[in-house]
Design a protein around this motif. Structure first.
Motif, mmCIF file in Angstrom:
data_model
loop_
_atom_site.group_PDB
_atom_site.id
_atom_site.type_symbol
_atom_site.label_atom_id
_atom_site.label_comp_id
_atom_site.label_asym_id
_atom_site.label_seq_id
_atom_site.Cartn_x
_atom_site.Cartn_y
_atom_site.Cartn_z
ATOM 1 N N ALA A 239 0.861 -1.192 0.000
ATOM 2 C CA ALA A 239 0.000 0.000 0.000
ATOM 3 C C ALA A 239 0.887 1.227 0.000
ATOM 4 O O ALA A 239 2.068 1.155 0.369
ATOM 5 C CB ALA A 239 -0.887 0.002 1.251
ATOM 6 N N THR A 240 0.327 2.357 -0.380
ATOM 7 C CA THR A 240 1.072 3.615 -0.324
ATOM 8 C C THR A 240 1.097 4.130 1.118
ATOM 9 O O THR A 240 0.321 3.672 1.968
ATOM 10 C CB THR A 240 0.394 4.688 -1.198
ATOM 11 O OG1 THR A 240 -0.892 4.988 -0.626
ATOM 12 C CG2 THR A 240 0.209 4.211 -2.631
ATOM 13 N N ALA A 241 1.957 5.093 1.365
ATOM 14 C CA ALA A 241 2.015 5.696 2.702
ATOM 15 C C ALA A 241 0.674 6.328 3.056
ATOM 16 O O ALA A 241 0.236 6.289 4.213
ATOM 17 C CB ALA A 241 3.137 6.738 2.767
ATOM 18 N N GLU A 242 -0.007 6.897 2.055
ATOM 19 C CA GLU A 242 -1.333 7.507 2.312
ATOM 20 C C GLU A 242 -2.360 6.435 2.680
ATOM 21 O O GLU A 242 -3.184 6.635 3.576
ATOM 22 C CB GLU A 242 -1.829 8.264 1.064
ATOM 23 C CG GLU A 242 -1.060 9.526 0.737
ATOM 24 C CD GLU A 242 0.211 9.274 -0.076
ATOM 25 O OE1 GLU A 242 0.612 8.084 -0.262
ATOM 26 O OE2 GLU A 242 0.829 10.261 -0.509
ATOM 27 N N ILE B 283 -1.712 3.590 4.075
ATOM 28 C CA ILE B 283 -1.338 3.121 5.415
ATOM 29 C C ILE B 283 -1.828 4.105 6.478
ATOM 30 O O ILE B 283 -2.397 3.709 7.505
ATOM 31 C CB ILE B 283 0.190 2.902 5.479
ATOM 32 C CG1 ILE B 283 0.547 1.629 4.691
ATOM 33 C CG2 ILE B 283 0.687 2.820 6.929
ATOM 34 C CD1 ILE B 283 2.028 1.396 4.506
ATOM 35 N N ALA B 284 -1.662 5.393 6.226
ATOM 36 C CA ALA B 284 -2.150 6.402 7.170
ATOM 37 C C ALA B 284 -3.669 6.302 7.323
ATOM 38 O O ALA B 284 -4.206 6.454 8.427
ATOM 39 C CB ALA B 284 -1.748 7.801 6.712
#
Lengths: 201, 201
Positions: free
Chosen positions: B155-158, B160-161
């Motif tokens: 997944a992207t960092a976004e 994940i956030a």
């Protein structure tokens, strides 16, 4: 002739002299009273994770526990999980009772009351329509918490009730549960190619 | 040709189908959603006590964990104690991380995001002038709590956030810590000659 029990010193295993000395020392050096408690948690599988407690900051420096403490948490089988540990909410109840019980022992020692047994029973109703997202009006946490102490001690029922009341006044976990605490959660993606990106959420 | 990973189903060990089924069933039978979580705690010596988690009430009946879970808590040596367990406040931090991590795994599964590793680091400053009774203006609990997640996932960092943010919205322990909960503590003296007397405090 005075009855022997009147002059006996209670021995509950709490070093009140040292605690009073610490209070005295810390009131002259308030910076040393600034602690930082820590825990880490590692996801294992599903809802199962393992928490670790090892070091903390206090008295102006890094401190280590005598040993590393680990705690598994999981969801129960009725939540389609494997029940590899107590649920996190039950662990909060354990912490609350542990904190209040330590306080009972410390206050009893200070008041020269000999404890023989202290048992706490904690019960906390929760409507899980909250955590399941069924009803947005239902909170995710407990409706309320009941703690009952059964205490065998050289004291009257009124003195025992006063011990328990004083313990609440100084209990850190009682404060955490009864009052709001701000929690800031951040995350970063483990980027195998370089530095992780950080996101507030 | 579609890239293979686009159609892969994430396997994080969370039975989302069963959880969605439970949500569906409980929305039609809200009484079954009324749980009661429990713990008992037994004083051992000094500030050392042992908490036990075994059964709870839910889905209309008494439920048992697969096994009994026990947790020792104590104060550290810098508090003139024996450090026979983590402090109750550290145990709260473990519970908070365990709850949020279970949520991250459940939300990731629902969003078809494969997790590879999830690590939480929790830190909570506390001025112990509160619990020591030095300064009545200082609260007994944490000043605040910081939780940081490092997550390795497809997944992207976004994304994940967003997982971590959604986990907070459904977390029971996050609610317990960030919002007030009423705690009622009662006590009774173990009277060896008859029935115990009960006192509100």
């Amino acid at each position: 002739m005075t009855h022997a029990t009147e002059t006996k010193t209670a021995e509950n295993g709490v070093n009140v002299t040292a605690l009073l000395g610490a209070r005295e020392a810390l009131s002259r050096a308030p910076e040393a009273a600034r602690f930082k408690w820590r825990a880490t948690s590692k996801w294992l599988k599903g809802t199962h994770s393992r928490g670790t407690v090892e070091g903390f900051f206090g008295l102006g420096g890094e401190q280590m526990h005598r040993q590393r403490y680990q705690f598994d948490s999981d969801h129960p089988e009725v939540f389609a999980s494997e029940d590899n540990g107590a649920t996190p909410v039950e662990i909060v109840l354990v912490a609350l009772a542990g904190c209040l019980t330590a306080g009972v022992a410390a206050v009893a020692q200070k008041r020269n009351i000999q404890l023989r047994s202290v048992q706490a029973t904690v019960e906390a109703p929760m409507d899980i329509q909250g955590i399941l997202g069924i009803d947005p009006e239902v909170r995710n946490g407990f409706d309320r918490i009941k703690v009952h102490y059964e205490i065998d001690a050289d004291a009257t029922a009124e003195e025992i009730a006063a011990l328990v009341a004083q313990s609440q006044k100084r209990s850190a976990v009682f404060d955490v549960v009864t009052n709001p605490t701000e929690v800031a959660v951040t995350s970063s993606k483990v980027d195998r190619s370089g530095a992780p990106g950080e996101f507030e959420c």
